[in-house]
Design a protein around this motif. Structure first.
Motif, PDB file in Angstrom:
ATOM      1  N   LYS A  21     -21.459 -58.856 -21.884  1.00  0.00           N
ATOM      2  CA  LYS A  21     -22.625 -58.372 -22.628  1.00  0.00           C
ATOM      3  C   LYS A  21     -22.242 -57.207 -23.541  1.00  0.00           C
ATOM      4  CE  LYS A  21     -26.293 -59.820 -19.468  1.00  0.00           C
ATOM      5  NZ  LYS A  21     -27.555 -59.420 -18.810  1.00  0.00           N
ATOM      6  N   THR A  22     -21.418 -56.310 -23.024  1.00  0.00           N
ATOM      7  CA  THR A  22     -20.961 -55.195 -23.847  1.00  0.00           C
ATOM      8  C   THR A  22     -20.142 -55.702 -25.024  1.00  0.00           C
ATOM      9  OG1 THR A  22     -20.927 -53.711 -21.936  1.00  0.00           O
ATOM     10  CG2 THR A  22     -19.628 -53.066 -23.841  1.00  0.00           C
ATOM     11  N   ALA A  23     -19.242 -56.650 -24.776  1.00  0.00           N
ATOM     12  CA  ALA A  23     -18.400 -57.183 -25.845  1.00  0.00           C
ATOM     13  C   ALA A  23     -19.244 -57.798 -26.951  1.00  0.00           C
ATOM     14  CB  ALA A  23     -17.430 -58.219 -25.279  1.00  0.00           C
ATOM     15  N   GLN A  24     -20.261 -58.555 -26.582  1.00  0.00           N
ATOM     16  CA  GLN A  24     -21.124 -59.172 -27.587  1.00  0.00           C
ATOM     17  C   GLN A  24     -21.756 -58.110 -28.489  1.00  0.00           C
ATOM     18  OE1 GLN A  24     -24.757 -60.744 -26.081  1.00  0.00           O
ATOM     19  NE2 GLN A  24     -25.378 -61.665 -28.027  1.00  0.00           N
ATOM     20  N   THR A  25     -22.270 -57.049 -27.881  1.00  0.00           N
ATOM     21  CA  THR A  25     -22.938 -56.008 -28.651  1.00  0.00           C
ATOM     22  C   THR A  25     -21.962 -55.277 -29.556  1.00  0.00           C
ATOM     23  OG1 THR A  25     -24.393 -55.728 -26.748  1.00  0.00           O
ATOM     24  CG2 THR A  25     -24.549 -54.092 -28.481  1.00  0.00           C
ATOM     25  N   VAL A  26     -20.781 -54.963 -29.045  1.00  0.00           N
ATOM     26  CA  VAL A  26     -19.778 -54.263 -29.848  1.00  0.00           C
ATOM     27  C   VAL A  26     -19.327 -55.141 -31.022  1.00  0.00           C
ATOM     28  CG1 VAL A  26     -17.422 -53.379 -29.845  1.00  0.00           C
ATOM     29  CG2 VAL A  26     -18.975 -52.785 -27.978  1.00  0.00           C
ATOM     30  N   ILE A  27     -19.008 -56.391 -30.749  1.00  0.00           N
ATOM     31  CA  ILE A  27     -18.544 -57.299 -31.803  1.00  0.00           C
ATOM     32  C   ILE A  27     -19.590 -57.426 -32.905  1.00  0.00           C
ATOM     33  CG2 ILE A  27     -18.016 -59.723 -32.307  1.00  0.00           C
ATOM     34  CD1 ILE A  27     -16.712 -59.793 -29.469  1.00  0.00           C
ATOM     35  N   ASN A  28     -20.840 -57.556 -32.516  1.00  0.00           N
ATOM     36  CA  ASN A  28     -21.898 -57.718 -33.514  1.00  0.00           C
ATOM     37  C   ASN A  28     -22.150 -56.441 -34.312  1.00  0.00           C
ATOM     38  OD1 ASN A  28     -22.271 -60.364 -32.754  1.00  0.00           O
ATOM     39  ND2 ASN A  28     -24.051 -59.970 -31.471  1.00  0.00           N
ATOM     40  N   ALA A  29     -21.767 -55.291 -33.765  1.00  0.00           N
ATOM     41  CA  ALA A  29     -22.034 -54.020 -34.432  1.00  0.00           C
ATOM     42  C   ALA A  29     -20.927 -53.601 -35.389  1.00  0.00           C
ATOM     43  CB  ALA A  29     -22.247 -52.921 -33.388  1.00  0.00           C
ATOM     44  N   VAL A  30     -19.747 -54.181 -35.261  1.00  0.00           N
ATOM     45  CA  VAL A  30     -18.592 -53.752 -36.059  1.00  0.00           C
ATOM     46  C   VAL A  30     -18.730 -54.210 -37.511  1.00  0.00           C
ATOM     47  CG1 VAL A  30     -16.108 -54.081 -36.355  1.00  0.00           C
ATOM     48  CG2 VAL A  30     -17.045 -53.653 -34.084  1.00  0.00           C
ATOM     49  N   ASP A  31     -18.284 -53.373 -38.417  1.00  0.00           N
ATOM     50  CA  ASP A  31     -18.281 -53.691 -39.847  1.00  0.00           C
ATOM     51  C   ASP A  31     -17.182 -54.719 -40.120  1.00  0.00           C
ATOM     52  OD1 ASP A  31     -18.242 -53.817 -42.577  1.00  0.00           O
ATOM     53  OD2 ASP A  31     -17.947 -51.671 -42.905  1.00  0.00           O
ATOM     54  N   LYS A  32     -17.583 -55.968 -40.351  1.00  0.00           N
ATOM     55  CA  LYS A  32     -16.614 -57.045 -40.522  1.00  0.00           C
ATOM     56  C   LYS A  32     -15.960 -57.039 -41.898  1.00  0.00           C
ATOM     57  CE  LYS A  32     -18.974 -59.775 -37.031  1.00  0.00           C
ATOM     58  NZ  LYS A  32     -19.760 -58.596 -36.606  1.00  0.00           N
ATOM     59  N   ALA A  33     -16.472 -56.206 -42.791  1.00  0.00           N
ATOM     60  CA  ALA A  33     -15.805 -56.048 -44.077  1.00  0.00           C
ATOM     61  C   ALA A  33     -14.628 -55.084 -43.967  1.00  0.00           C
ATOM     62  CB  ALA A  33     -16.799 -55.527 -45.114  1.00  0.00           C
ATOM     63  N   ILE A  40     -10.305 -60.547 -27.155  1.00  0.00           N
ATOM     64  CA  ILE A  40      -9.311 -60.983 -26.179  1.00  0.00           C
ATOM     65  C   ILE A  40      -9.983 -61.024 -24.816  1.00  0.00           C
ATOM     66  CG2 ILE A  40      -7.135 -60.422 -25.040  1.00  0.00           C
ATOM     67  CD1 ILE A  40      -6.250 -59.077 -27.639  1.00  0.00           C
ATOM     68  N   TYR A  41     -10.051 -62.228 -24.267  1.00  0.00           N
ATOM     69  CA  TYR A  41     -10.761 -62.447 -23.000  1.00  0.00           C
ATOM     70  C   TYR A  41      -9.788 -62.440 -21.832  1.00  0.00           C
ATOM     71  CZ  TYR A  41     -13.484 -64.980 -19.425  1.00  0.00           C
ATOM     72  OH  TYR A  41     -14.119 -65.359 -18.271  1.00  0.00           O
ATOM     73  N   ILE A  42     -10.141 -61.718 -20.778  1.00  0.00           N
ATOM     74  CA  ILE A  42      -9.382 -61.737 -19.534  1.00  0.00           C
ATOM     75  C   ILE A  42     -10.277 -62.377 -18.474  1.00  0.00           C
ATOM     76  CG2 ILE A  42      -8.130 -60.383 -17.821  1.00  0.00           C
ATOM     77  CD1 ILE A  42      -7.685 -58.248 -19.914  1.00  0.00           C
ATOM     78  N   SER A  43      -9.810 -63.474 -17.903  1.00  0.00           N
ATOM     79  CA  SER A  43     -10.611 -64.240 -16.949  1.00  0.00           C
ATOM     80  C   SER A  43     -10.738 -63.496 -15.625  1.00  0.00           C
ATOM     81  CB  SER A  43      -9.977 -65.612 -16.706  1.00  0.00           C
ATOM     82  OG  SER A  43      -8.858 -65.480 -15.838  1.00  0.00           O
ATOM     83  N   PRO A  44     -11.644 -63.942 -14.741  1.00  0.00           N
ATOM     84  CA  PRO A  44     -11.750 -63.326 -13.413  1.00  0.00           C
ATOM     85  C   PRO A  44     -10.472 -63.446 -12.598  1.00  0.00           C
ATOM     86  CG  PRO A  44     -13.722 -64.596 -13.900  1.00  0.00           C
ATOM     87  CD  PRO A  44     -12.733 -64.910 -14.979  1.00  0.00           C
ATOM     88  N   GLN A  45      -9.587 -64.372 -12.991  1.00  0.00           N
ATOM     89  CA  GLN A  45      -8.292 -64.513 -12.324  1.00  0.00           C
ATOM     90  C   GLN A  45      -7.202 -63.674 -12.996  1.00  0.00           C
ATOM     91  OE1 GLN A  45     -10.187 -67.349 -13.327  1.00  0.00           O
ATOM     92  NE2 GLN A  45     -11.149 -67.195 -11.305  1.00  0.00           N
ATOM     93  N   GLY A  46      -7.550 -62.990 -14.086  1.00  0.00           N
ATOM     94  CA  GLY A  46      -6.602 -62.128 -14.775  1.00  0.00           C
ATOM     95  C   GLY A  46      -5.831 -62.777 -15.898  1.00  0.00           C
ATOM     96  N   SER A  49      -6.705 -64.760 -22.727  1.00  0.00           N
ATOM     97  CA  SER A  49      -6.936 -65.838 -23.700  1.00  0.00           C
ATOM     98  C   SER A  49      -7.470 -65.245 -24.992  1.00  0.00           C
ATOM     99  CB  SER A  49      -7.943 -66.864 -23.168  1.00  0.00           C
ATOM    100  OG  SER A  49      -7.506 -67.441 -21.963  1.00  0.00           O
ATOM    101  N   SER A  50      -7.242 -65.952 -26.085  1.00  0.00           N
ATOM    102  CA  SER A  50      -7.732 -65.515 -27.386  1.00  0.00           C
ATOM    103  C   SER A  50      -9.005 -66.274 -27.750  1.00  0.00           C
ATOM    104  CB  SER A  50      -6.675 -65.756 -28.461  1.00  0.00           C
ATOM    105  OG  SER A  50      -7.216 -65.528 -29.745  1.00  0.00           O
ATOM    106  N   TYR A  51     -10.010 -65.547 -28.201  1.00  0.00           N
ATOM    107  CA  TYR A  51     -11.235 -66.174 -28.684  1.00  0.00           C
ATOM    108  C   TYR A  51     -11.068 -66.651 -30.124  1.00  0.00           C
ATOM    109  CZ  TYR A  51     -16.198 -66.678 -29.880  1.00  0.00           C
ATOM    110  OH  TYR A  51     -17.415 -67.158 -30.289  1.00  0.00           O
ATOM    111  N   GLY A  52     -10.154 -66.027 -30.838  1.00  0.00           N
ATOM    112  CA  GLY A  52     -10.000 -66.301 -32.268  1.00  0.00           C
ATOM    113  C   GLY A  52     -10.750 -65.266 -33.084  1.00  0.00           C
ATOM    114  N   TYR A  61     -23.904 -63.864 -25.133  1.00  0.00           N
ATOM    115  CA  TYR A  61     -22.663 -63.399 -24.503  1.00  0.00           C
ATOM    116  C   TYR A  61     -21.910 -64.506 -23.773  1.00  0.00           C
ATOM    117  CZ  TYR A  61     -24.969 -63.219 -19.896  1.00  0.00           C
ATOM    118  OH  TYR A  61     -25.609 -63.540 -18.722  1.00  0.00           O
ATOM    119  N   GLU A  62     -22.612 -65.551 -23.337  1.00  0.00           N
ATOM    120  CA  GLU A  62     -21.932 -66.637 -22.637  1.00  0.00           C
ATOM    121  C   GLU A  62     -20.939 -67.368 -23.541  1.00  0.00           C
ATOM    122  OE1 GLU A  62     -21.549 -67.680 -19.709  1.00  0.00           O
ATOM    123  OE2 GLU A  62     -23.026 -66.544 -18.575  1.00  0.00           O
ATOM    124  N   LEU A  63     -21.146 -67.279 -24.865  1.00  0.00           N
ATOM    125  CA  LEU A  63     -20.206 -67.901 -25.792  1.00  0.00           C
ATOM    126  C   LEU A  63     -18.835 -67.237 -25.755  1.00  0.00           C
ATOM    127  CD1 LEU A  63     -22.615 -68.338 -28.849  1.00  0.00           C
ATOM    128  CD2 LEU A  63     -21.874 -70.102 -27.236  1.00  0.00           C
TER     129      LEU A  63
END
Length: 361
Positions: A21-33, A40-46, A49-52, A61-63
């Protein structure tokens, strides 16, 4: 040239979903210009992975939850480190992992080894801030008032549970709170009103940590203060959530969505001055950087007790940290993110002047 922003989220932590949830809010707030955003996602198993690269808003946030198929921790981490952190392009990391394996200095240590600027406190402040028992000892030395508490280790409980129960009853009494020392978001925390409840709470908390903190209950309101800065931190006004007086657990804190913030919180000028003084002192004692949320209890007699510090507070839609700054000086979400990135780059630049060899000056 744009700066690469690596938002590191998820993690091998009981607070995994809060991080999304925090990641979603931060990503949406950043100036993409201005920034190329690479979650970069870290799974519950550690597994890493890259989201791209993200070029538009994340609607839910589930995305951001990536299904990791195959691979191990070392392979996933190594591939991403080579892919992203070997580049000469300017970059900064924004770790938004709450709890263990992210907020506790482990991830910060890796970023230090990579010589990558990152948002938030360094290894020491992150590790100590995460460990409630260690933080309490340092804050007590600084003269900051706190609730009476005890530390209990798993092996101590296994060897002499009756003796520990007796000591808790004698020194703290009921009601008391049992907390994993290294966790947040109210996970694993129980309010105990009697001996059976205490025993159940200890067993439940040991599922999350090998060290527990048991605290005497302080009857009062829970107020929060946000600190922002590096060498010269500044403090927000105080805020609180309007809620029933019973324990504020994980479900009600993050999932119900029915919380109402009161900013600024009610209180005398003297109380608000104490909150600011103690919050800034805690930040400096722990050698904080970037941001920190400091939580307090205030009794009906205007006694102030520091409850705990949070070196990576959440940025969900109901989070207090961003709301406090918006009500303090009008700072918006995007502006707050920009200030935090600026503080990270400033601190990193200062570190580059440190000598690590024995060459003559």
């Amino acid at each position: 040239m744009k700066t690469n922003l690596y938002v590191i989220y998820g993690g091998k932590s009981a607070e995994h979903d809060v991080s999304l949830k925090t990641a979603q809010t931060v990503i949406n707030a950043v100036d993409k210009a201005k920034y190329d955003i690479h979650p970069i996602y870290i799974s519950p198993q550690g597994v890493w992975s890259s989201y791209g690269r993200v070029e538009r808003q994340i609607d839910h946030y589930e995305l951001l939850r990536i299904k990791c198929t195959g691979g191990d921790v070392a392979t996933g981490m190594g591939g991403l480190l080579i892919r992203y952190f070997a580049s000469e392009q300017p970059c900064v990391a924004f770790p938004v992992i709450h709890g263990t394996n992210g907020e506790d200095g482990t991830l910060q240590g890796l970023l230090e080894l990579l010589n990558v600027p990152y948002v938030g406190s360094g290894v020491l402040a992150s590790a100590v801030g995460m460990d409630k028992a260690a933080a309490k000892r340092l804050l007590a030395e600084a003269g900051i008032p706190q609730a009476a508490y005890m530390t209990v280790l798993r092996h101590e409980w296994a060897e002499a549970p009756d003796a520990i129960v007796a000591r808790i009853e004698e020194e703290l009494g009921y009601p008391c709170y049992v907390k994993p020392a290294n966790l947040g978001s109210s996970i694993g925390i129980s309010r105990c009103a009697d001996r059976p409840g205490l025993r159940d709470a200890v067993h439940a908390a040991f599922a999350y940590d090998r060290k527990l903190v048991v605290e005497r209950e302080v009857l009062g309101r829970e107020l929060q203060v946000a600190v922002l800065g590096n060498e010269h931190p500044v403090c927000s006004v105080a805020g609180e959530f309007e809620k029933e007086p019973e324990f504020f657990d994980y479900e009600r804190k993050y999932m119900s969505g029915n919380l109402v913030q009161r900013i600024p919180a009610q209180g005398t000028d003297r109380v608000h001055e104490q909150l600011r003084d103690y919050a800034l002192k805690a930040f400096q004692v722990l050698d904080g950087a970037g941001l920190m949320r400091v939580d307090f209890f205030v009794t009906d007699r205007d006694e102030v007790f520091l409850n705990e510090v949070n070196t990576m507070p959440g940025f969900t839609k109901i989070s207090m940290f961003p709301a406090l700054w918006e009500r303090t000086d009008g700072t918006t979400y995007p502006q707050l993110i920009e200030r935090l990135i600026g503080l990270a780059l400033e601190r990193h630049q200062h570190k580059q002047s440190i000598r690590y060899g024995r060459e003559a000056i």
